[in-house]
Design an enzyme around this catalytic site. Structure first.
Site, PDB file in Angstrom:
ATOM      1  N   CYS A   1       2.060  20.216 -12.039  1.00  0.00           N
ATOM      2  CA  CYS A   1       2.688  19.174 -11.221  1.00  0.00           C
ATOM      3  C   CYS A   1       1.634  18.373 -10.465  1.00  0.00           C
ATOM      4  O   CYS A   1       0.620  18.895 -10.051  1.00  0.00           O
ATOM      5  CB  CYS A   1       3.648  19.842 -10.245  1.00  0.00           C
ATOM      6  SG  CYS A   1       4.396  18.715  -9.076  1.00  0.00           S
TER       7      CYS A   1
ATOM      8  N   CYS B   1       1.111  19.198  -5.683  1.00  0.00           N
ATOM      9  CA  CYS B   1       0.317  20.146  -4.892  1.00  0.00           C
ATOM     10  C   CYS B   1      -0.996  20.460  -5.585  1.00  0.00           C
ATOM     11  O   CYS B   1      -1.066  21.346  -6.423  1.00  0.00           O
ATOM     12  CB  CYS B   1       1.083  21.452  -4.714  1.00  0.00           C
ATOM     13  SG  CYS B   1       2.558  21.296  -3.723  1.00  0.00           S
TER      14      CYS B   1
ATOM     15  N   CYS C   1      11.490  22.336  -5.488  1.00  0.00           N
ATOM     16  CA  CYS C   1      10.108  22.155  -5.056  1.00  0.00           C
ATOM     17  C   CYS C   1       9.875  22.837  -3.703  1.00  0.00           C
ATOM     18  O   CYS C   1      10.706  22.737  -2.801  1.00  0.00           O
ATOM     19  CB  CYS C   1       9.831  20.660  -4.943  1.00  0.00           C
ATOM     20  SG  CYS C   1       8.350  20.253  -4.043  1.00  0.00           S
TER      21      CYS C   1
ATOM     22  N   TYR D   1       1.954  -2.905  10.955  1.00  0.00           N
ATOM     23  CA  TYR D   1       2.466  -2.034   9.894  1.00  0.00           C
ATOM     24  C   TYR D   1       3.471  -1.059  10.526  1.00  0.00           C
ATOM     25  O   TYR D   1       3.347   0.157  10.391  1.00  0.00           O
ATOM     26  CB  TYR D   1       1.340  -1.260   9.199  1.00  0.00           C
ATOM     27  CG  TYR D   1       0.153  -2.101   8.828  1.00  0.00           C
ATOM     28  CD1 TYR D   1       0.084  -2.708   7.579  1.00  0.00           C
ATOM     29  CD2 TYR D   1      -0.893  -2.299   9.720  1.00  0.00           C
ATOM     30  CE1 TYR D   1      -1.001  -3.488   7.229  1.00  0.00           C
ATOM     31  CE2 TYR D   1      -1.977  -3.084   9.385  1.00  0.00           C
ATOM     32  CZ  TYR D   1      -2.038  -3.671   8.142  1.00  0.00           C
ATOM     33  OH  TYR D   1      -3.116  -4.440   7.802  1.00  0.00           O
TER      34      TYR D   1
ATOM     35  N   GLU E   1       5.737  -5.998  10.376  1.00  0.00           N
ATOM     36  CA  GLU E   1       6.001  -5.203   9.169  1.00  0.00           C
ATOM     37  C   GLU E   1       6.434  -6.132   8.038  1.00  0.00           C
ATOM     38  O   GLU E   1       7.161  -7.099   8.263  1.00  0.00           O
ATOM     39  CB  GLU E   1       7.092  -4.171   9.505  1.00  0.00           C
ATOM     40  CG  GLU E   1       7.858  -3.601   8.342  1.00  0.00           C
ATOM     41  CD  GLU E   1       7.015  -2.738   7.411  1.00  0.00           C
ATOM     42  OE1 GLU E   1       6.195  -1.952   7.893  1.00  0.00           O
ATOM     43  OE2 GLU E   1       7.186  -2.884   6.189  1.00  0.00           O
TER      44      GLU E   1
ATOM     45  N   CYS F   1      -3.742   6.902   6.411  1.00  0.00           N
ATOM     46  CA  CYS F   1      -3.369   7.897   5.400  1.00  0.00           C
ATOM     47  C   CYS F   1      -4.392   7.910   4.272  1.00  0.00           C
ATOM     48  O   CYS F   1      -4.190   8.552   3.256  1.00  0.00           O
ATOM     49  CB  CYS F   1      -1.966   7.624   4.878  1.00  0.00           C
ATOM     50  SG  CYS F   1      -1.778   5.988   4.171  1.00  0.00           S
TER      51      CYS F   1
END
Ligand code: SAH
Length: 458
Positions: free
Chosen positions: A79, A82, A165, A317, A338, A414
């Site tokens: 997958c 992860c 999951c 944002y 945004e 991020c």
């Protein structure tokens, strides 16, 4: 030392790559080995060799690393979700901290000792599983022709059948099984990317952790599903079901959601709550996937913003206005920007619901709205908060921020590579990175969030 395809080698894993792969060295030759854990001694088969490095396949773990743990999910290798589930959680945190540290040094051009002196303790989760409030499940067929759903295998679009999951909520399994049963009974064909045929593309499932409300949005390659009421009846058996909708997406595209949403049952939004503020969330709006860590991130952003009630704040944002509303309680006024119109509608509604009046929201690109407002209206900011998507801030946005001379910039990121690039720009334009801290919003994956405080140089 040189290797060629199919050579077998033995190596000890000394480092972790950006995608979580193990890195080992033999006489200066570097091997990238997926699924090998830092500290493992492994046997690997060369798959693709270049002059000084190669990608190899893990054949056998000869001596397991002390950081190896038994993964919860049997599909963790195939997958794409992860990448580092076989790694001890404390080690995962250390890896992510170092990843951000190294990017700030390598891409940001900052001094290593300095970076170590300003980075705070990583903030991880007590239970690093079942934390996601949102998931998008593709539908397809297995070799026997049975309709299946699950997750895409890493870097591909072939589906691994899995409705349970270990990162998601328990309700996912129940909901997906109901959808699969409905598809079998009503002969709803899953969408096929190659032929652009079939009807059901994806199911988006979202849960408000604080409220228990559930949202299901089915993305379809057509206008309508057969026997929609039958589907609705079946989904209503799940406790908390608040919103059921379809999203029309008839394009040949990787983008999951269509632009249009049609409600089949209930409300077109679900609610969640973070630190006493309630939020309404539409299917198309961005909302942080890990509510436990999100609250910690917002608190950190608030701490770095250091507000006393007199400040004018810009939240770029801003999504559905989560950070804006968090900050508004402590600021004079907050302006949010945004790009998604629906998210701004949610933001306005969220402000009204929570009776927070010192906020204004604008639809548009941060790099367009901010310069425009600055040039035409001479807007002002004591504090600017940015929380851009992975590609980071546009240079037009950064340059306007610098011209506005805020006392504090709080950067929520991020993607630490683009964060480091933007920090470099700000450092070259009179600002200085003062503090940084990582938050593990995505345990078991290689992704990491960072919150930074950036202030004018003396
Ligand atoms: N601060 C919010 C959202 C962060 S995610 C929260 O914590 O929930 C990043 C957001 O930036 C998304 O909502 C996305 O739609 C928006 N976005 C992407 N590109 C943008 C741009 N150029 N200008 C303004 N917003 C943008």
């Amino acid at each position: 030392m040189e290797f060629k395809k199919n050579d077998i080698c033995r190596v000890t894993i000394e480092d972790i790559g950006t995608d979580g792969e193990g890195i080992g060295k033999i006489d200066g030759f570097t091997l990238f080995i997926k699924d090998a854990v830092l500290g493992d001694e492994v046997e690997a088969k060369i798959m693709k060799a270049k002059k000084s490095y190669a990608y190899a396949k893990l054949e056998k773990v000869l001596t397991p690393s002390p950081f190896r743990v038994e993964p919860k999910c049997q599909f963790h290798k195939q997958c794409g979700g992860c990448q580092i589930q076989a790694m001890d959680y404390a080690k995962q945190l250390e890896f992510k901290h170092n990843k951000v540290r190294n990017n700030l040094i390598r891409i940001g051009g900052l001094d290593a000792e300095y970076v170590d002196s300003i980075m705070e303790e990583p903030v991880g989760m007590e239970t690093p599983f079942y934390y996601r409030n949102k998931a998008q499940f593709p539908f397809g067929k297995n070799k026997e022709g049975k309709i299946i759903t699950g997750f895409y295998a890493g870097r591909t679009h072939s589906i691994i059948e899995n409705t349970a999951c270990a990162l998601g909520v328990d309700e996912n399994k129940v909901i997906l099984e109901k959808i699969l049963k409905y598809m079998e009974e009503e002969k709803v064909a899953p969408y096929e990317e190659e032929t652009h045929k079939g009807l059901l593309r994806h199911a988006l499932i979202r849960k408000g952790f604080a409220t228990g409300q559930l949202m299901v949005c089915l993305v379809i390659n057509g206008r309508k599903l057969p026997a929609e009421d039958k589907l609705v009846q079946s989904l209503l058996e799940v406790e908390g079901m608040t919103s059921i909708s379809v999203s029309v997406n008839t394009e040949k595209t990787n983008v999951i959601m269509g632009k249009e949403i049609r409600l089949l049952y209930g409300k077109d939004q679900i609610e969640d709550e973070i630190d006493g503020i309630t939020f309404k969330i539409s299917p198309l709006s961005f909302y942080q996937v890990n509510p436990v860590q999100t609250e910690r991130i917002y608190s950190q952003a608030l701490k770095y913003a250091d507000l006393n009630g007199d400040e004018t704040v810009w939240d770029l944002y801003c999504g559905i206005g989560t950070i804006s509303l968090f900050l508004a309680r402590k600021a004079k006024h907050v302006y949010g920007v945004e790009i998604v119109p629906q998210a701004i509608e949610d933001a306005k509604e969220n402000a009204a619901r929570n009776v927070i009046e010192n906020v204004d929201f604008y639809v548009g690109k941060a790099e367009v709205v901010l310069p425009e407002k600055y040039e035409k209206e001479g807007i002002f900011a004591d504090v600017i908060v940015v929380d851009p998507p992975r590609k980071g801030c546009d240079e037009d946005c950064l340059s306007t921020m610098v011209q506005m001379h805020p006392k504090r910039i709080v950067y929520v990121s991020c993607d630490s590579a683009t964060l480091a690039r933007d920090v470099k720009y700000l450092e070259e334009h009179g600002y200085k990175l003062m503090q940084a801290r990582i938050f593990d919003n995505f345990p078991q994956s290689v992704h990491v969030e960072t919150v930074c405080l950036i202030i004018p140089q003396k």
